[in-house]
Design a protein around this motif. Structure first.
Motif, PDB file in Angstrom:
ATOM      1  N   PRO A  85       0.823  -1.141  -0.264  1.00 36.05           N
ATOM      2  CA  PRO A  85      -0.018   0.031   0.050  1.00 36.05           C
ATOM      3  C   PRO A  85       1.012   1.351   0.003  1.00 36.05           C
ATOM      4  O   PRO A  85       0.626   2.250  -0.576  1.00 36.05           O
ATOM      5  N   SER A  86       2.061   1.311   0.676  1.00 34.91           N
ATOM      6  CA  SER A  86       2.828   2.452   0.784  1.00 34.91           C
ATOM      7  C   SER A  86       3.505   2.729  -0.937  1.00 34.91           C
ATOM      8  O   SER A  86       3.372   3.822  -1.228  1.00 34.91           O
ATOM      9  N   VAL A  87       3.803   1.525  -1.310  1.00 35.83           N
ATOM     10  CA  VAL A  87       4.498   1.761  -2.660  1.00 35.83           C
ATOM     11  C   VAL A  87       3.083   2.394  -3.685  1.00 35.83           C
ATOM     12  O   VAL A  87       3.717   3.268  -4.514  1.00 35.83           O
ATOM     13  N   VAL A  88       2.169   1.770  -3.628  1.00 35.16           N
ATOM     14  CA  VAL A  88       0.997   2.406  -4.306  1.00 35.16           C
ATOM     15  C   VAL A  88       0.834   3.935  -4.131  1.00 35.16           C
ATOM     16  O   VAL A  88       0.577   4.743  -4.905  1.00 35.16           O
ATOM     17  N   LEU A  89       0.692   4.011  -2.749  1.00 34.45           N
ATOM     18  CA  LEU A  89       0.482   5.601  -2.534  1.00 34.45           C
ATOM     19  C   LEU A  89       1.801   6.578  -3.003  1.00 34.45           C
ATOM     20  O   LEU A  89       1.469   7.651  -3.224  1.00 34.45           O
ATOM     21  N   LEU A  90       3.033   6.168  -2.800  1.00 36.07           N
ATOM     22  CA  LEU A  90       4.011   6.669  -3.316  1.00 36.07           C
ATOM     23  C   LEU A  90       3.962   7.022  -5.018  1.00 36.07           C
ATOM     24  O   LEU A  90       4.199   7.970  -5.324  1.00 36.07           O
ATOM     25  N   VAL A  91       3.529   6.146  -5.701  1.00 31.93           N
ATOM     26  CA  VAL A  91       3.494   6.139  -6.992  1.00 31.93           C
ATOM     27  C   VAL A  91       2.295   7.177  -7.398  1.00 31.93           C
ATOM     28  O   VAL A  91       2.273   7.997  -8.309  1.00 31.93           O
ATOM     29  N   ALA A  92       1.115   7.127  -6.513  1.00 26.41           N
ATOM     30  CA  ALA A  92      -0.046   8.070  -6.851  1.00 26.41           C
ATOM     31  C   ALA A  92       0.435   9.220  -6.571  1.00 26.41           C
ATOM     32  O   ALA A  92       0.064  10.158  -7.179  1.00 26.41           O
ATOM     33  N   ALA A  93       1.238   9.609  -5.676  1.00 28.13           N
ATOM     34  CA  ALA A  93       1.743  10.953  -5.274  1.00 28.13           C
ATOM     35  C   ALA A  93       2.449  11.234  -6.351  1.00 28.13           C
ATOM     36  O   ALA A  93       2.590  12.541  -6.623  1.00 28.13           O
ATOM     37  N   LEU A  94       3.462  10.483  -6.811  1.00 26.39           N
ATOM     38  CA  LEU A  94       4.456  11.007  -7.809  1.00 26.39           C
ATOM     39  C   LEU A  94       3.527  11.471  -9.263  1.00 26.39           C
ATOM     40  O   LEU A  94       3.862  12.353  -9.781  1.00 26.39           O
ATOM     41  N   ILE A  95       2.561  10.558  -9.415  1.00 27.66           N
ATOM     42  CA  ILE A  95       1.889  10.940 -10.560  1.00 27.66           C
ATOM     43  C   ILE A  95       0.982  12.253 -10.513  1.00 27.66           C
ATOM     44  O   ILE A  95       0.913  13.227 -11.222  1.00 27.66           O
ATOM     45  N   GLY A  96       0.421  12.260  -9.297  1.00 26.28           N
ATOM     46  CA  GLY A  96      -0.174  13.744  -8.903  1.00 26.28           C
ATOM     47  C   GLY A  96       0.663  14.701  -9.029  1.00 26.28           C
ATOM     48  O   GLY A  96       0.552  15.906  -9.571  1.00 26.28           O
ATOM     49  N   THR A 111       6.140  21.266  -2.361  1.00 22.43           N
ATOM     50  CA  THR A 111       6.055  21.431  -0.943  1.00 22.43           C
ATOM     51  C   THR A 111       4.923  20.552  -0.503  1.00 22.43           C
ATOM     52  O   THR A 111       4.773  19.545   0.415  1.00 22.43           O
ATOM     53  N   VAL A 112       3.903  20.398  -1.219  1.00 19.67           N
ATOM     54  CA  VAL A 112       2.705  19.394  -0.934  1.00 19.67           C
ATOM     55  C   VAL A 112       3.327  17.846  -1.163  1.00 19.67           C
ATOM     56  O   VAL A 112       2.864  16.942  -0.454  1.00 19.67           O
ATOM     57  N   PHE A 113       4.050  17.570  -2.317  1.00 18.45           N
ATOM     58  CA  PHE A 113       4.460  16.315  -2.621  1.00 18.45           C
ATOM     59  C   PHE A 113       5.480  16.059  -1.339  1.00 18.45           C
ATOM     60  O   PHE A 113       5.446  14.928  -1.012  1.00 18.45           O
ATOM     61  N   PHE A 114       6.039  16.790  -0.893  1.00 22.03           N
ATOM     62  CA  PHE A 114       7.215  16.417   0.165  1.00 22.03           C
ATOM     63  C   PHE A 114       6.209  16.088   1.549  1.00 22.03           C
ATOM     64  O   PHE A 114       6.550  15.000   2.221  1.00 22.03           O
ATOM     65  N   VAL A 115       5.270  16.828   1.885  1.00 20.99           N
ATOM     66  CA  VAL A 115       4.408  16.334   2.995  1.00 20.99           C
ATOM     67  C   VAL A 115       3.815  15.151   2.830  1.00 20.99           C
ATOM     68  O   VAL A 115       3.713  14.388   3.664  1.00 20.99           O
ATOM     69  N   ALA A 116       3.038  14.934   1.488  1.00 17.57           N
ATOM     70  CA  ALA A 116       2.400  13.520   1.196  1.00 17.57           C
ATOM     71  C   ALA A 116       3.334  12.559   1.395  1.00 17.57           C
ATOM     72  O   ALA A 116       3.102  11.466   1.871  1.00 17.57           O
ATOM     73  N   VAL A 117       4.412  12.620   0.940  1.00 14.96           N
ATOM     74  CA  VAL A 117       5.487  11.345   0.831  1.00 14.96           C
ATOM     75  C   VAL A 117       5.943  11.297   2.256  1.00 14.96           C
ATOM     76  O   VAL A 117       6.130  10.057   2.896  1.00 14.96           O
ATOM     77  N   ALA A 118       6.363  12.236   2.896  1.00 14.13           N
ATOM     78  CA  ALA A 118       6.700  11.961   4.603  1.00 14.13           C
ATOM     79  C   ALA A 118       5.801  11.517   5.158  1.00 14.13           C
ATOM     80  O   ALA A 118       5.964  10.483   6.046  1.00 14.13           O
ATOM     81  N   ARG A 119       4.424  11.698   4.777  1.00 13.64           N
ATOM     82  CA  ARG A 119       3.365  11.163   5.686  1.00 13.64           C
ATOM     83  C   ARG A 119       3.079   9.578   5.329  1.00 13.64           C
ATOM     84  O   ARG A 119       3.068   8.602   6.166  1.00 13.64           O
ATOM     85  N   VAL A 120       3.300   9.383   4.055  1.00 10.31           N
ATOM     86  CA  VAL A 120       3.377   7.865   3.802  1.00 10.31           C
ATOM     87  C   VAL A 120       4.334   7.267   4.107  1.00 10.31           C
ATOM     88  O   VAL A 120       4.114   5.954   4.521  1.00 10.31           O
ATOM     89  N   LEU A 121       5.528   7.739   4.339  1.00 10.78           N
ATOM     90  CA  LEU A 121       6.483   7.187   4.779  1.00 10.78           C
ATOM     91  C   LEU A 121       6.642   6.918   6.646  1.00 10.78           C
ATOM     92  O   LEU A 121       7.598   6.656   7.340  1.00 10.78           O
ATOM     93  N   GLY A 122       5.396   7.559   7.303  1.00  5.18           N
ATOM     94  CA  GLY A 122       5.242   7.432   8.486  1.00  5.18           C
ATOM     95  C   GLY A 122       5.413   8.524   9.533  1.00  5.18           C
ATOM     96  O   GLY A 122       5.189   8.553  10.480  1.00  5.18           O
ATOM     97  N   SER A 123       5.774   9.861   9.012  1.00  9.43           N
ATOM     98  CA  SER A 123       5.715  10.973   9.709  1.00  9.43           C
ATOM     99  C   SER A 123       4.437  11.778  10.035  1.00  9.43           C
ATOM    100  O   SER A 123       3.597  11.569   9.225  1.00  9.43           O
ATOM    101  N   ARG A 124       4.303  11.726  11.074  1.00  8.90           N
ATOM    102  CA  ARG A 124       3.177  12.452  11.613  1.00  8.90           C
ATOM    103  C   ARG A 124       3.151  14.112  11.969  1.00  8.90           C
ATOM    104  O   ARG A 124       2.202  14.593  12.857  1.00  8.90           O
TER     105      ARG A 124
END
Length: 161
Positions: A85-96, A111-124
């Motif tokens: 699921p993390s892989v799919v979310l990262l690919v979706a973020a990259l496409i976005g 900026t939005v991409f950085f926040v989204a990727v950090a969130r997918v990778l576990g940052s809260r």
């Protein structure tokens, strides 16, 4: 991994090599211009194409060598341990990111991409991630757009600096 799996690796390795040769060939078609330049517009595409060819050739050699059962077991373990699921979310973020880069602008989308990727990778820590993403995006934007003269998409909010 028996039967078709080794062939899949071989086909993928050959496909990557074909893409690398295409990049290298395309780099040679870049016009050098009529003026003397120490580093022309071909240099970096040639370096990237040559690097891709080297890495792809190594991949082809490894794909056509015999299969090692320890490597196969390690590959199975890596596939089993992957959080898909993390892989799919990262690919979706990259496409976005690719789709929104031009309409929204470089620094906003990054900026939005950085926040989204950090969130997918576990940052809260949303605020911290947004600040770090904004500072990095603005620094890169200023470097390329202002200092190097390489235009990045300004987007809907243009910088006054």
């Amino acid at each position: 991994m028996t039967g078709a799996a080794p062939w899949a690796h071989r086909i993928a390795a050959l496909a990557f090599l074909a893409v690398a040769v295409g990049v290298l060939t395309g780099a040679f078609t870049i016009d050098q211009g009529t003026t003397y330049q120490a580093v022309g517009p071909r240099v970096f595409p040639l370096l990237v194409g040559a690097g891709m060819c080297l890495v792809s050739a190594i991949g082809v050699v490894q794909a056509f060598r015999g299969t090692d059962t320890d490597q196969i077991d390690q590959l199975r373990e890596e596939i089993r341990a992957t959080h898909w699921p993390s892989v799919v979310l990262l690919v979706a973020a990259l496409i976005g990111y690719v789709l929104l880069l031009t309409p929204l602008g470089y620094w906003q989308t990054t900026t939005v991409f950085f926040v989204a990727v950090a969130r997918v990778l576990g940052s809260r820590k949303l605020v911290r991630d947004a600040i770090i993403g904004l500072v990095l995006a603005l620094a890169v934007y200023m470097l390329f757009d202002r200092l190097l003269g390489i235009g990045l998409p300004p987007g809907i909010v243009r910088l006054a600096i």
